[in-house]
Write a protein that holds these residues in place. Sequence first.
Motif, PDB file in Angstrom:
ATOM      1  N   ALA A 168      -0.051  -5.538  12.307  1.00 17.73           N
ATOM      2  CA  ALA A 168       1.229  -6.016  11.778  1.00 17.73           C
ATOM      3  C   ALA A 168       1.859  -7.034  12.723  1.00 17.73           C
ATOM      4  O   ALA A 168       2.455  -8.030  12.273  1.00 17.73           O
ATOM      5  N   ILE A 169       1.755  -6.805  14.024  1.00 13.05           N
ATOM      6  CA  ILE A 169       2.305  -7.756  15.000  1.00 13.05           C
ATOM      7  C   ILE A 169       1.612  -9.106  14.881  1.00 13.05           C
ATOM      8  O   ILE A 169       2.261 -10.169  14.840  1.00 13.05           O
ATOM      9  N   PHE A 170       0.282  -9.075  14.800  1.00 11.19           N
ATOM     10  CA  PHE A 170      -0.460 -10.331  14.665  1.00 11.19           C
ATOM     11  C   PHE A 170      -0.111 -11.036  13.356  1.00 11.19           C
ATOM     12  O   PHE A 170       0.064 -12.260  13.320  1.00 11.19           O
ATOM     13  N   ALA A 171      -0.008 -10.248  12.285  1.00  6.70           N
ATOM     14  CA  ALA A 171       0.327 -10.835  10.988  1.00  6.70           C
ATOM     15  C   ALA A 171       1.730 -11.435  11.004  1.00  6.70           C
ATOM     16  O   ALA A 171       1.964 -12.516  10.448  1.00  6.70           O
ATOM     17  N   ALA A 172       2.671 -10.761  11.641  1.00 12.77           N
ATOM     18  CA  ALA A 172       4.047 -11.266  11.697  1.00 12.77           C
ATOM     19  C   ALA A 172       4.113 -12.595  12.435  1.00 12.77           C
ATOM     20  O   ALA A 172       4.812 -13.527  12.005  1.00 12.77           O
ATOM     21  N   PHE A 173       3.381 -12.715  13.527  1.00 15.17           N
ATOM     22  CA  PHE A 173       3.400 -13.989  14.253  1.00 15.17           C
ATOM     23  C   PHE A 173       2.721 -15.084  13.439  1.00 15.17           C
ATOM     24  O   PHE A 173       3.179 -16.238  13.436  1.00 15.17           O
ATOM     25  N   ALA A 174       1.633 -14.724  12.749  1.00 15.94           N
ATOM     26  CA  ALA A 174       0.942 -15.719  11.932  1.00 15.94           C
ATOM     27  C   ALA A 174       1.823 -16.240  10.803  1.00 15.94           C
ATOM     28  O   ALA A 174       1.696 -17.389  10.381  1.00 15.94           O
ATOM     29  N   VAL A 175       2.731 -15.403  10.311  1.00 19.21           N
ATOM     30  CA  VAL A 175       3.598 -15.792   9.192  1.00 19.21           C
ATOM     31  C   VAL A 175       4.865 -16.484   9.681  1.00 19.21           C
ATOM     32  O   VAL A 175       5.240 -17.551   9.176  1.00 19.21           O
ATOM     33  N   PHE A 176       5.530 -15.899  10.674  1.00 14.19           N
ATOM     34  CA  PHE A 176       6.842 -16.399  11.089  1.00 14.19           C
ATOM     35  C   PHE A 176       6.798 -17.288  12.327  1.00 14.19           C
ATOM     36  O   PHE A 176       7.781 -17.975  12.621  1.00 14.19           O
ATOM     37  N   GLY A 177       5.710 -17.243  13.086  1.00 13.63           N
ATOM     38  CA  GLY A 177       5.643 -18.034  14.312  1.00 13.63           C
ATOM     39  C   GLY A 177       6.506 -17.491  15.421  1.00 13.63           C
ATOM     40  O   GLY A 177       6.747 -18.168  16.423  1.00 13.63           O
ATOM     41  N   SER A 178       6.993 -16.282  15.267  1.00 12.46           N
ATOM     42  CA  SER A 178       7.831 -15.634  16.276  1.00 12.46           C
ATOM     43  C   SER A 178       7.760 -14.130  16.060  1.00 12.46           C
ATOM     44  O   SER A 178       7.414 -13.663  14.972  1.00 12.46           O
ATOM     45  N   LEU A 179       8.096 -13.390  17.115  1.00 17.47           N
ATOM     46  CA  LEU A 179       8.138 -11.937  17.018  1.00 17.47           C
ATOM     47  C   LEU A 179       9.525 -11.393  17.360  1.00 17.47           C
ATOM     48  O   LEU A 179       9.704 -10.182  17.466  1.00 17.47           O
ATOM     49  N   GLU A 180      10.484 -12.279  17.523  1.00 20.39           N
ATOM     50  CA  GLU A 180      11.863 -11.874  17.811  1.00 20.39           C
ATOM     51  C   GLU A 180      12.544 -11.403  16.526  1.00 20.39           C
ATOM     52  O   GLU A 180      12.459 -12.059  15.485  1.00 20.39           O
TER      53      GLU A 180
END
Length: 704
Positions: free
Chosen positions: A203-215
Amino acid sequence: MPFLDLVWLVPLFPLLGAAVNGLVSNRRGLSKSFTTAVALLGSGLAWLWGWAAVAQWALTEDRHHPYVVTVFEWITGGAVRILDGSLADVTINASFQVDPLSSVMVGFVTFVGFLIHVYSIGYMHGESDRAYARYFSYLNLFMFSMLVLVLGSNLPVLFVGWEGVGLCSYLLIGFYFEKDWCAAAGKKAFIVNRIGDFGFLLAIFAAFAVFGSLEFTTIFPAAAAHPERYAAAATVIGLLLFVGAIGKSAQLPLYVWLPDAMAGPTPVSALIHAATMVTAGVYMVVRCNVIYRISPTAMLTVAVIGGLTAVFAATIGLVQNDIKKVLAYSTVSQLGYMFLGAGVGAFIAAIFHVVTHAFFKACLFLGSGSVIHACGGEQDMRKMGGLRKHMPTTYWTFLVATIAIAGIFPFAGFFSKDEILAKAFAAGYTDLNGFSTVYSVLWVLAVAGALLTAFYMFRLVYMTFHGEFRGGHEAEHHLHESPWTMTMPLQVLGVLSIVGGFLGFPGQLFGRPELNRIEQFLEPVILPIGQSAHGAEHGAEHAAAHVPLSLEFGLIVLSLAVAGAGIWLASRFYSGARAFERPRRLAERFPLAYKLLLNKYWVDELYDATVIKGSVKLSDLLWEADARVVDGAVNGTRHVTVGSSFLSGVFDLRVVDGAVNLIARAYDLASIAFRRLQVGFTQGYAMVMVFGAAILLVVFLVSF
């Protein structure tokens, strides 16, 4: 703002306590007084500083927005291309965020955690100095990990705390590691949680791939502003995050580690079940509420898993005889209620139940520890009874917490559980997202779970505290109330189990919504979806407004009636002169159902027969493949190489060297012949000629 700008000290204090007790007290065998002082200082300072930071944040003018404190730059990298084709810099900070949700979590985690530390002083006094120091080191480390989890301002920092509580649960569940079953329980918790954590990482990897950020301050506003664009990605991310929550918060099918977690000391069980580990999954889902609200599929999945778990675990708790296991399955069931609330959009109600559950479940577990302490380590309720005469403080606090979890007005559990039931009913009543039938069934399951909860909890009370003591005269002679270090936290938690529910008093039913203080406080966490706050937000979070007021009051009456029915049934089965006779007859009448529940549906056996043995067989198969195929290919190559080398050597030795040696031998023989010819025959011929000439000369001279 010193407290707020230094909020990172909140998790640092217990970390320092863990380091001192783990590296100094444990190794040098320092006194328990020193260990106790360090542990209480670490947890107590975290509590005081945390509350001060929250109070300071609440007094700021811009308290509707998160206050982020960056400690240092953690991970940096170059620009990478994300799914929409744009470039995003990889920059992750070690930073903490203070907002309504983290404030609530810090508030009760530090306070309940500190009370459990105080309780542990009396409970663990019989341990050796080193074991005592090791225990408090782990306990402080547990608080540090949970505080990092709830204060983290991005997914990686949250994940650090997430893994930290997993590590601490392994260490504390297996605290008595010299006992095989305790060590096995710790490993079981660790391994099962790794399954869920794999989903979290994806999920963390997918979130960065989609949003370009993890904040969080970047992801959630972007998703809320463009729900249509991110809906598909939200389903993937939400489901993967929920896999992690299923493992951490012990939901179907990864709940099996939590009942075995009872192998650790009882205060550990209270900390895991009330203030740390298992509430992490609920917190994470509520923190990511925007992701779930723009994905009806993810929401429905959370609701279904939560509703099924609530009833499934409650049925198992009906017949368990180990006092701690009854409470363990109760926790699994209550966590199901929390996820059901989140799944129908009642995120604030879910967190409210997390808070009230922390009060009464910590009281229940610490109360069970007091009972076990008095009974010399006995945990079987069939060998208890009549303890209220010997342990009045433990009994009354335990009874208060039991009434609270049963959902009786005006105790804490009534307000939070009733709100979840109301929102679940409203979700089906208003045909939420086209799944009215599913949500209506979930509401029925939740009501059934409330009935079962009231029954098995009062069954526990009657079996433990009422009637006559069944543990023998020798054990009865040693029954006593616990020391003040154990009873004082019970009394505080008992009071909170009574009054804690008024934080969420349903003032909206009386035209006074401001009375629901926790909802007013947490409302900024629920970001509006889209430009006009439409979309998924019109789901269950505001669905109660569509239910007629008379029907809402009817639901409250129904909830109380169901809880009362459960209590009445428990009294009929387990109190009075004929106690235990009815349940015994019922078990004899339905032996298969009784065995099914007593053996917990044989889920562990099923896992053992399929997953565990299957994994072992697969491992054996892979070992065989590695040994015979992979190693065989490598060894075969070796054998071919050795064989070809041998043949090459033979050819070189016999053929090449033989030919060379043959030629050399021929030359040698020829040279011998020529040598003889040169040295032997020629020289002999010359000598003959010389001697012959000499003889002829002599003969010639003599003849004259």
